[in-house]
Design an enzyme around this catalytic site. Structure first.
Site, PDB file in Angstrom:
ATOM      1  N   GLU A   1      43.490  48.379  37.267  1.00 12.58           N
ATOM      2  CA  GLU A   1      43.512  47.506  36.088  1.00 12.58           C
ATOM      3  C   GLU A   1      43.748  46.068  36.544  1.00 12.58           C
ATOM      4  O   GLU A   1      43.185  45.122  35.999  1.00 12.58           O
ATOM      5  CB  GLU A   1      44.625  47.941  35.117  1.00 12.58           C
ATOM      6  CG  GLU A   1      44.768  46.988  33.936  1.00 12.58           C
ATOM      7  CD  GLU A   1      45.767  47.456  32.874  1.00 12.58           C
ATOM      8  OE1 GLU A   1      45.940  48.667  32.687  1.00 12.58           O
ATOM      9  OE2 GLU A   1      46.367  46.583  32.234  1.00 12.58           O
TER      10      GLU A   1
ATOM     11  N   SER B   1      50.811  47.371  34.576  1.00 12.46           N
ATOM     12  CA  SER B   1      50.148  48.606  35.001  1.00 12.46           C
ATOM     13  C   SER B   1      49.119  48.318  36.087  1.00 12.46           C
ATOM     14  O   SER B   1      48.272  47.446  35.925  1.00 12.46           O
ATOM     15  CB  SER B   1      49.437  49.260  33.816  1.00 12.46           C
ATOM     16  OG  SER B   1      50.385  49.621  32.841  1.00 12.46           O
TER      17      SER B   1
ATOM     18  N   ARG C   1      41.058  47.817  27.939  1.00  7.34           N
ATOM     19  CA  ARG C   1      41.216  46.840  29.047  1.00  7.34           C
ATOM     20  C   ARG C   1      39.856  46.311  29.526  1.00  7.34           C
ATOM     21  O   ARG C   1      39.620  46.144  30.722  1.00  7.34           O
ATOM     22  CB  ARG C   1      41.984  47.451  30.227  1.00  7.34           C
ATOM     23  CG  ARG C   1      43.344  47.973  29.867  1.00  7.34           C
ATOM     24  CD  ARG C   1      44.312  46.880  29.403  1.00  7.34           C
ATOM     25  NE  ARG C   1      45.511  47.464  28.851  1.00  7.34           N
ATOM     26  CZ  ARG C   1      45.710  47.668  27.541  1.00  7.34           C
ATOM     27  NH1 ARG C   1      44.816  47.301  26.650  1.00  7.34           N
ATOM     28  NH2 ARG C   1      46.814  48.220  27.118  1.00  7.34           N
TER      29      ARG C   1
HETATM   30  C1  FAD Z   1      55.617  43.038  33.223  1.00  2.00           C
HETATM   31  C2  FAD Z   1      54.185  43.114  32.750  1.00  2.00           C
HETATM   32  C3  FAD Z   1      53.871  43.900  31.640  1.00  2.00           C
HETATM   33  C4  FAD Z   1      52.547  43.981  31.188  1.00  2.00           C
HETATM   34  N1  FAD Z   1      52.284  44.755  30.099  1.00  2.00           N
HETATM   35  C5  FAD Z   1      51.027  44.818  29.620  1.00  2.00           C
HETATM   36  C6  FAD Z   1      50.734  45.587  28.445  1.00  2.00           C
HETATM   37  O1  FAD Z   1      51.588  46.193  27.838  1.00  2.00           O
HETATM   38  N2  FAD Z   1      49.456  45.604  28.011  1.00  2.00           N
HETATM   39  C7  FAD Z   1      48.466  44.945  28.642  1.00  2.00           C
HETATM   40  O2  FAD Z   1      47.322  44.995  28.170  1.00  2.00           O
HETATM   41  N3  FAD Z   1      48.703  44.213  29.755  1.00  2.00           N
HETATM   42  C8  FAD Z   1      49.953  44.129  30.261  1.00  2.00           C
HETATM   43  N4  FAD Z   1      50.206  43.382  31.366  1.00  2.00           N
HETATM   44  C9  FAD Z   1      49.088  42.724  32.080  1.00  2.00           C
HETATM   45  C10 FAD Z   1      48.767  41.291  31.626  1.00  2.00           C
HETATM   46  O3  FAD Z   1      49.902  40.657  31.050  1.00  2.00           O
HETATM   47  C11 FAD Z   1      47.590  41.244  30.640  1.00  2.00           C
HETATM   48  O4  FAD Z   1      46.410  41.779  31.233  1.00  2.00           O
HETATM   49  C12 FAD Z   1      47.299  39.800  30.192  1.00  2.00           C
HETATM   50  O5  FAD Z   1      46.350  39.823  29.157  1.00  2.00           O
HETATM   51  C13 FAD Z   1      46.752  38.928  31.320  1.00  2.00           C
HETATM   52  O6  FAD Z   1      46.751  37.597  30.867  1.00  2.00           O
HETATM   53  P1  FAD Z   1      46.917  36.393  31.905  1.00  2.00           P
HETATM   54  O7  FAD Z   1      46.798  35.128  31.146  1.00  2.00           O
HETATM   55  O8  FAD Z   1      48.127  36.568  32.722  1.00  2.00           O
HETATM   56  O9  FAD Z   1      45.611  36.607  32.771  1.00  2.00           O
HETATM   57  P2  FAD Z   1      45.439  36.421  34.354  1.00  2.00           P
HETATM   58  O10 FAD Z   1      46.243  37.440  35.065  1.00  2.00           O
HETATM   59  O11 FAD Z   1      45.627  35.009  34.718  1.00  2.00           O
HETATM   60  O12 FAD Z   1      43.899  36.815  34.473  1.00  2.00           O
HETATM   61  C14 FAD Z   1      43.473  38.138  34.126  1.00  2.00           C
HETATM   62  C15 FAD Z   1      41.964  38.100  33.866  1.00  2.00           C
HETATM   63  O13 FAD Z   1      41.719  37.302  32.699  1.00  2.00           O
HETATM   64  C16 FAD Z   1      40.889  36.195  33.024  1.00  2.00           C
HETATM   65  N5  FAD Z   1      41.348  35.036  32.246  1.00  2.00           N
HETATM   66  C17 FAD Z   1      42.590  34.485  32.194  1.00  2.00           C
HETATM   67  N6  FAD Z   1      42.617  33.453  31.337  1.00  2.00           N
HETATM   68  C18 FAD Z   1      41.360  33.322  30.837  1.00  2.00           C
HETATM   69  C19 FAD Z   1      40.738  32.436  29.915  1.00  2.00           C
HETATM   70  N7  FAD Z   1      41.392  31.448  29.296  1.00  2.00           N
HETATM   71  N8  FAD Z   1      39.413  32.611  29.670  1.00  2.00           N
HETATM   72  C20 FAD Z   1      38.706  33.599  30.259  1.00  2.00           C
HETATM   73  N9  FAD Z   1      39.232  34.474  31.140  1.00  2.00           N
HETATM   74  C21 FAD Z   1      40.552  34.330  31.427  1.00  2.00           C
HETATM   75  C22 FAD Z   1      41.043  35.995  34.528  1.00  2.00           C
HETATM   76  O14 FAD Z   1      39.935  35.359  35.073  1.00  2.00           O
HETATM   77  C23 FAD Z   1      41.196  37.440  34.998  1.00  2.00           C
HETATM   78  O15 FAD Z   1      39.962  38.088  35.092  1.00  2.00           O
HETATM   79  C24 FAD Z   1      51.526  43.266  31.850  1.00  2.00           C
HETATM   80  C25 FAD Z   1      51.848  42.460  32.945  1.00  2.00           C
HETATM   81  C26 FAD Z   1      53.160  42.371  33.395  1.00  2.00           C
HETATM   82  C27 FAD Z   1      53.485  41.490  34.569  1.00  2.00           C
END
Ligand code: FAD
Length: 318
Positions: free
Chosen positions: A304, A234, A186
């Protein structure tokens, strides 16, 4: 309390008609709580990206790159900076010819704003294997690179080859090899002011039916083991050799409620917000859980979930 500052005003002037003021962020996150962004820019193409870069470099405004908001908690008072979000033109998933195509190796370029579940399904439809795990993670490719998202025995580190990264503060625009991003649990070296515009993943030829069966299995597993509702997956990072959920449960906090936030009765490392609830309640519950787990289990859990706009980040006390 105001979200305005000299830097915000200067960035707004530089961005002109393209920027929105005081845009509510709750609806753009899976928690669906929290306040507005002082400034919000949806990047529709390369011109907007260049405009954002100029505005950030000149004004020094704080930046948050927003993906699908599935790993964020935005404070109720909002975010006193510029939120940059890649628009639909950055969602493409395209197979590319690679040098090892005759050995069955394939590479796919995934746009920074592409949804991981959609991209996972698209690669399976192309009869490619290696990205099925991503069907269970509701983020974007960019957010997945930043967080090194993973699950079901894989993660971005296992398949990312390289990524185009634009630094809004320094103006750099380069294709960076995955090794240089130091993807760990992560964790990555992608900084807050850097935008992952696309990432290229290394996959291999597979069987479409087998891929579809694996997708279905993963989706089913998620339904059975994870809560629905308003959450960001998480909450805490697993400490070495242990699971954060096990510790929260051992501390007797499964189902524990504070105002509009509750530790999920289904999975103790999830915190859910009620409809119309408050981000500050979620944050307060996180702090309470940390303190009780530290007291009863001797471990300070680390967040996280990214906390945005709160007065202070969660203290590392360990
Ligand atoms: C139901 C549920 C289940 C999940 N299961 C998992 C799992 O199994 N494994 C896991 O690892 N995570 C899980 N997650 C967490 C999440 O989905 C991941 O961390 C995912 O990668 C976040 O992506 P996002 O586009 O939503 O990022 P955001 O939540 O929008 O942002 C997260 C971080 O990434 C940065 N970011 C976003 N987009 C960009 C970009 N284009 N360029 C640079 N930085 C960027 C943001 O600035 C921030 O720091 C889960 C979440 C939910 C709601």
């Amino acid at each position: 309390l105001t979200l305005r500052s000299a830097a915000v005003d200067e960035a707004a002037a530089l961005l002109g008609a393209r920027v929105e003021r005081e845009r509510p962020l709750g609806p753009l996150t899976t928690y669906r709580v929290g306040g507005p962004a002082a400034l919000y820019l949806e990047v529709t193409g390369e011109e907007d990206l260049a405009l954002a870069q100029q505005a950030v470099a000149r004004s020094g405004v704080p930046v948050l790159v927003l993906g699908r908001g599935s790993n964020l908690l935005v404070a109720d008072r909002g975010y006193a900076g510029l939120v940059v979000s890649l628009g639909p033109s950055f969602r493409q998933v395209v197979a590319e010819e690679g040098p090892d195509a005759d050995r069955g190796d394939r590479r796919v370029r995934v746009g920074g704003a592409a949804s991981l579940p959609v991209a996972a399904r698209q690669t399976v439809a192309m009869a490619l294997a290696g990205f099925e795990w991503a069907v269970g993670v509701p983020g974007s490719l960019g957010g997945a690179v930043r967080m090194n998202a993973g699950g079901h025995g894989s993660d971005m580190a296992a398949c990312l080859m390289d990524a185009r990264v634009v630094d809004l503060r320094l103006g750099h625009d380069e294709v960076v090899a995955a090794e240089r991003l130091e993807l760990g649990y992560r964790h990555s070296l992608v900084r807050p002011e850097q935008v992952v515009v696309w990432g290229r993943v290394a996959l291999h030829e597979g069987d479409r039916q087998a891929g579809e069966a694996l997708l279905a299995e993963i989706v089913q597993w998620r339904r059975e083991h994870q809560p629905g509702g308003q959450n960001a997956g998480s909450v805490f990072i697993n400490p070495p050799g242990d699971a954060a959920g096990r510790l929260v449960e051992a501390a007797g906090l499964k189902g524990h409620r504070r105002g509009s936030a509750q530790v999920s009765p289904k999975h103790a490392n999830f915190i859910q917000a009620d409809g119309g609830g408050s981000a500050d309640d979620v944050r307060a519950l996180m702090e309470e859980v940390r303190a009780v787990v530290a007291d009863r289990c001797g471990v300070w859990l680390q967040s996280e979930v990214r906390l945005i706009g709160f007065e202070e980040p969660i203290a590392p006390r360990s």
